[in-house]
Design a protein around this motif. Structure first.
Motif: not given
Length: 258
Positions: A76-84
């Motif tokens: 939740l604190s990351r600007n970019k996230v992998f969603i897989v």
């Protein structure tokens, strides 16, 4: 210089397909996850292990959300996230049907910016980035141009046609079904079907990649309340999802929202 995010996802999705096909129609071990979550197989876990290792090594500053990895608030604190989703449509995969997919997205500030959905048994790879076209096996695709809801083709599970779900009346569509939500979104994107919908809560990993592919192909994507989906939420769920050719969006939503 690092490869672009879209190339990274596309190559990873195709590598996932190579792993899955080694297990496909080979009676892989599987078990039920409980709490209505459905089955998981050794193939799901093998694909997930590879994807998490390869993608996180390539982008160590990105967060991680996957159906087959224990969730962490760290993302939740990351600007970019992998969603897989390592295998979207596990039941279909275990039954030996070809409509399962690998669904990979990168989300930035709540919106998908790169996406790949690969169906290895069908040799189909859908892809899109935030500034480029949606493609199928490298060729640009676009949503359909239907303008009449009556007789339009729609992908939905049979329970989604219950009258209580449609305050404005059940839409007069020609209903079809595919097990993978990611695949349903993609075949609305390429104009094979005119709409897809589910009013059940949708896991983000099932729909994030297909959402971007649909929108870059010119389709409309929204939740059951008519809002644009946002991703990397604490619960990793959306309140349903609907995608449609733009010519029938208003008519469809008039029936869905009181």
């Amino acid at each position: 210089m690092p490869e672009p995010d879209l190339d990274l996802l596309t190559q990873a999705a195709q590598a996932a397909g190579e792993i899955a096909m080694k297990h496909f129609r080979e009676s892989p071990d599987y078990w039920d996850k409980g709490d209505g979550q459905g089955p998981v197989s050794e193939a799901d876990l093998a694909v997930n292990t590879m994807l998490e290792a390869e993608l996180r090594a390539a982008r160590p500053d990105y967060g991680w959300l996957s159906e087959e990895t224990a969730d962490s608030v760290e993302r939740l604190s990351r600007n970019k996230v992998f969603i897989v989703d390592p295998i979207d449509g596990t039941r279909s995969f275990l039954a030996g049907h070809e409509n399962f997919s690998h669904s990979l997205a990168i989300v930035e500030d709540g919106q998908p910016v790169a996406a790949a959905v690969h169906l290895p048994a069908k040799d189909m790879t859908f892809a899109a980035s935030e500034n480029g076209p949606a493609t199928l096996n490298g060729k640009e695709i676009s949503a359909g141009n239907v303008t009449d809801l009556d007789g339009a083709s729609a992908l939905a599970a049979k329970p989604m046609m219950r009258s209580e779900l449609w305050p404005g009346g059940v839409p007069p569509v020609d209903r079809h079904f595919r097990s993978s939500l990611a695949y349903r979104l993609c075949i609305v994107a390429n104009g094979r079907f005119d709409a897809m919908f589910t009013f059940r809560d949708a896991w983000e990993w099932d729909v994030a990649a297909g959402d971007l592919i649909c929108r870059r192909a010119g389709a409309d994507v929204y939740d059951k309340n008519g809002a644009a989906p946002r991703y990397n939420n604490p619960g990793a769920k959306l309140p349903g999802i609907i995608a449609s050719a733009p010519g029938i969006t208003a008519a469809l939503m008039a029936r869905a929202i009181p």
